[in-house]
Design an enzyme around this catalytic site. Structure first.
Site, PDB file in Angstrom:
ATOM      1  N   TYR A 155     -16.825 -53.832  29.083  1.00  0.00           N
ATOM      2  CA  TYR A 155     -16.883 -52.733  28.553  1.00  0.00           C
ATOM      3  C   TYR A 155     -17.598 -51.532  29.109  1.00  0.00           C
ATOM      4  CZ  TYR A 155     -15.906 -50.395  23.842  1.00  0.00           C
ATOM      5  OH  TYR A 155     -15.581 -49.674  22.719  1.00  0.00           O
ATOM      6  N   LYS A 162     -19.982 -45.641  23.427  1.00  0.00           N
ATOM      7  CA  LYS A 162     -20.143 -46.001  22.057  1.00  0.00           C
ATOM      8  C   LYS A 162     -21.347 -45.723  21.503  1.00  0.00           C
ATOM      9  CE  LYS A 162     -15.992 -46.952  20.567  1.00  0.00           C
ATOM     10  NZ  LYS A 162     -15.084 -45.894  19.846  1.00  0.00           N
TER      11      LYS A 162
HETATM   12  N1  LIG Z   1      -9.086 -52.253  19.261  1.00  0.00           N
HETATM   13  C1  LIG Z   1     -10.469 -52.588  19.338  1.00  0.00           C
HETATM   14  O1  LIG Z   1     -10.721 -53.736  19.664  1.00  0.00           O
HETATM   15  C2  LIG Z   1     -11.747 -51.714  18.868  1.00  0.00           C
HETATM   16  C3  LIG Z   1     -12.695 -52.373  18.254  1.00  0.00           C
HETATM   17  C4  LIG Z   1     -13.914 -51.428  17.872  1.00  0.00           C
HETATM   18  C5  LIG Z   1     -13.637 -50.093  17.929  1.00  0.00           C
HETATM   19  N2  LIG Z   1     -12.387 -49.428  18.219  1.00  0.00           N
HETATM   20  C6  LIG Z   1     -12.083 -48.224  18.077  1.00  0.00           C
HETATM   21  O2  LIG Z   1     -11.155 -47.833  17.339  1.00  0.00           O
HETATM   22  C7  LIG Z   1     -10.793 -46.459  17.885  1.00  0.00           C
HETATM   23  C8  LIG Z   1      -9.041 -46.454  17.499  1.00  0.00           C
HETATM   24  O3  LIG Z   1      -8.654 -47.167  18.661  1.00  0.00           O
HETATM   25  P1  LIG Z   1      -7.525 -48.622  18.408  1.00  0.00           P
HETATM   26  O4  LIG Z   1      -8.213 -49.629  19.063  1.00  0.00           O
HETATM   27  O5  LIG Z   1      -6.782 -48.241  17.125  1.00  0.00           O
HETATM   28  O6  LIG Z   1      -6.514 -48.104  19.777  1.00  0.00           O
HETATM   29  P2  LIG Z   1      -5.177 -47.077  19.975  1.00  0.00           P
HETATM   30  O7  LIG Z   1      -4.864 -46.918  21.334  1.00  0.00           O
HETATM   31  O8  LIG Z   1      -4.160 -47.272  18.963  1.00  0.00           O
HETATM   32  O9  LIG Z   1      -5.966 -45.458  19.488  1.00  0.00           O
HETATM   33  C9  LIG Z   1      -6.724 -44.704  20.315  1.00  0.00           C
HETATM   34  C10 LIG Z   1      -6.243 -43.219  19.962  1.00  0.00           C
HETATM   35  O10 LIG Z   1      -7.215 -42.352  20.691  1.00  0.00           O
HETATM   36  C11 LIG Z   1      -6.431 -41.221  20.832  1.00  0.00           C
HETATM   37  N3  LIG Z   1      -6.709 -40.329  21.938  1.00  0.00           N
HETATM   38  C12 LIG Z   1      -7.340 -40.434  23.159  1.00  0.00           C
HETATM   39  N4  LIG Z   1      -7.726 -39.715  23.778  1.00  0.00           N
HETATM   40  C13 LIG Z   1      -7.500 -38.404  22.959  1.00  0.00           C
HETATM   41  C14 LIG Z   1      -7.640 -37.173  22.893  1.00  0.00           C
HETATM   42  N5  LIG Z   1      -8.160 -36.482  24.066  1.00  0.00           N
HETATM   43  N6  LIG Z   1      -7.556 -36.184  21.788  1.00  0.00           N
HETATM   44  C15 LIG Z   1      -7.055 -36.912  20.494  1.00  0.00           C
HETATM   45  N7  LIG Z   1      -6.761 -38.133  20.433  1.00  0.00           N
HETATM   46  C16 LIG Z   1      -7.163 -38.930  21.792  1.00  0.00           C
HETATM   47  C17 LIG Z   1      -4.942 -41.670  21.266  1.00  0.00           C
HETATM   48  O11 LIG Z   1      -3.887 -40.705  21.006  1.00  0.00           O
HETATM   49  C18 LIG Z   1      -4.923 -42.856  20.443  1.00  0.00           C
HETATM   50  O12 LIG Z   1      -4.302 -42.609  19.153  1.00  0.00           O
HETATM   51  C19 LIG Z   1     -11.331 -46.130  18.872  1.00  0.00           C
HETATM   52  O13 LIG Z   1     -12.395 -45.344  19.055  1.00  0.00           O
HETATM   53  C20 LIG Z   1     -11.730 -47.601  19.559  1.00  0.00           C
HETATM   54  O14 LIG Z   1     -12.814 -47.489  20.508  1.00  0.00           O
HETATM   55  C21 LIG Z   1     -11.281 -50.471  18.719  1.00  0.00           C
END
Ligand SMILES: NC(=O)c1ccc[n+]([C@@H]2O[C@H](COP(=O)([O-])OP(=O)(O)OC[C@H]3O[C@@H](n4cnc5c(N)ncnc54)[C@H](O)[C@@H]3O)[C@@H](O)[C@H]2O)c1
Length: 256
Positions: A155, A162
């Site tokens: 990570y 984060k």
């Molecule tokens: N998937 C996992 O394992 C996980 C676990 C814990 C937390 N998260 C967090 O959940 C959140 C959503 O991620 P996800 O897993 O649904 O993936 P995802 O790829 O579906 O979503 C990530 C989003 O970030 C957006 N993004 C990136 N750069 C951007 C910018 N400059 N302006 C506006 N939007 C922007 C993208 O358009 C995308 O829609 C993130 O913060 C991620 O770190 C994910």
């Protein structure tokens, strides 16, 4: 009556129908909320297509969280989409260049690290401030994190981002609380989304999770995290802010 009946919500981060934000938007509509989505750049058209898969097609407004013009125009664009105030804002945004993940911690260079910090941490402040003119009756800001207390395999600088994100949420909770705005995070276990799959070696994070989780864990199911976001957007956490709710099957509480 639904959990979110009458709520008007801005939901960022819908990229595919696997995005955590897609499931937040879906559940929110099912629970009675009106939802506006954001997207940007080449992803904008894709988000519009995915928005049609929601129970009610949601309007999509342009927002790159690193673009000052987009941030300044956000409140007007949400009004133009037919929403005159907001009760909730969902930050579901994360990005880091591959060069600063996947075991490249020591090689990470500031230009790329700063991108990770700006998009994934500072953006929580940018988004909340941009939405502030619409949060006229108080409200709830909810973001998604991955437990930043630990150094995880692969990570790397996204983990540092984060940690900054979690701290940003606490400072926002301090400064927006007097306006009746709560700021909370959901700390989700690994879910196989586009963002997760872009982390080189993500399999090493997800592989042992279900063994360590007392409740078990399904990396293909974003619904538990989305439900917690919906709950934090609702009126059922009226005195909670600066909090991180773990939705990880219980891994955060285990010693091994
Ligand atoms: N998937 C996992 O394992 C996980 C676990 C814990 C937390 N998260 C967090 O959940 C959140 C959503 O991620 P996800 O897993 O649904 O993936 P995802 O790829 O579906 O979503 C990530 C989003 O970030 C957006 N993004 C990136 N750069 C951007 C910018 N400059 N302006 C506006 N939007 C922007 C993208 O358009 C995308 O829609 C993130 O913060 C991620 O770190 C994910």
């Amino acid at each position: 009556m639904g959990l979110l009946t009458g709520k008007k919500l801005l939901v960022t981060g819908v990229l595919t129908d696997g995005s955590i934000a897609f499931h937040v938007a879906r559940l929110a509509q099912e629970e009675g909320a009106q939802v506006v989505l954001t997207s940007f750049g080449r992803q904008f058209r894709l988000t519009q297509v995915i928005a049609r898969r929601l129970p009610v097609e949601a309007p999509v407004v342009q927002l790159d969280v690193t673009d000052a013009d987009d941030l300044a125009a956000l409140a007007d664009r949400v009004r133009e989409a037919g929403v005159d105030r907001l009760d909730g804002v969902v930050h579901s945004i994360g990005f880091a260049p591959q060069s600063v993940m996947g075991g490249n911690f020591l090689a990470g260079e500031w230009a790329d690290v700063s991108t990770a910090l700006e998009v994934s941490a500072y953006s929580l402040k940018s988004l909340a401030v941009a939405a502030q003119p619409l949060l006229t009756e108080g409200g709830s800001v909810v973001g998604l994190t991955f437990d930043a207390k630990f150094a995880w395999p692969v990570y790397d600088w996204m983990g540092v981002a984060k940690a900054a994100f979690e701290s940003t949420a606490r400072y926002l909770a301090r400064d927006l609380g007097p306006s009746g705005v709560r700021v909370n995070l959901v700390s989700a276990g690994p879910i196989r989304t586009t963002a997760a799959k872009s982390i080189p070696g993500f399999e090493t994070m997800e592989s042992r999770w279900s063994d360590r989780a007392p409740l078990g864990w399904d990396v293909t199911d974003p619904e538990p995290a989305a439900r917690a976001v919906a709950a934090l957007l609702s009126d059922w956490f009226p005195a909670t802010t600066g909090e991180i709710v773990h939705v990880d099957g219980g891994v955060h509480a285990m010693g091994q």
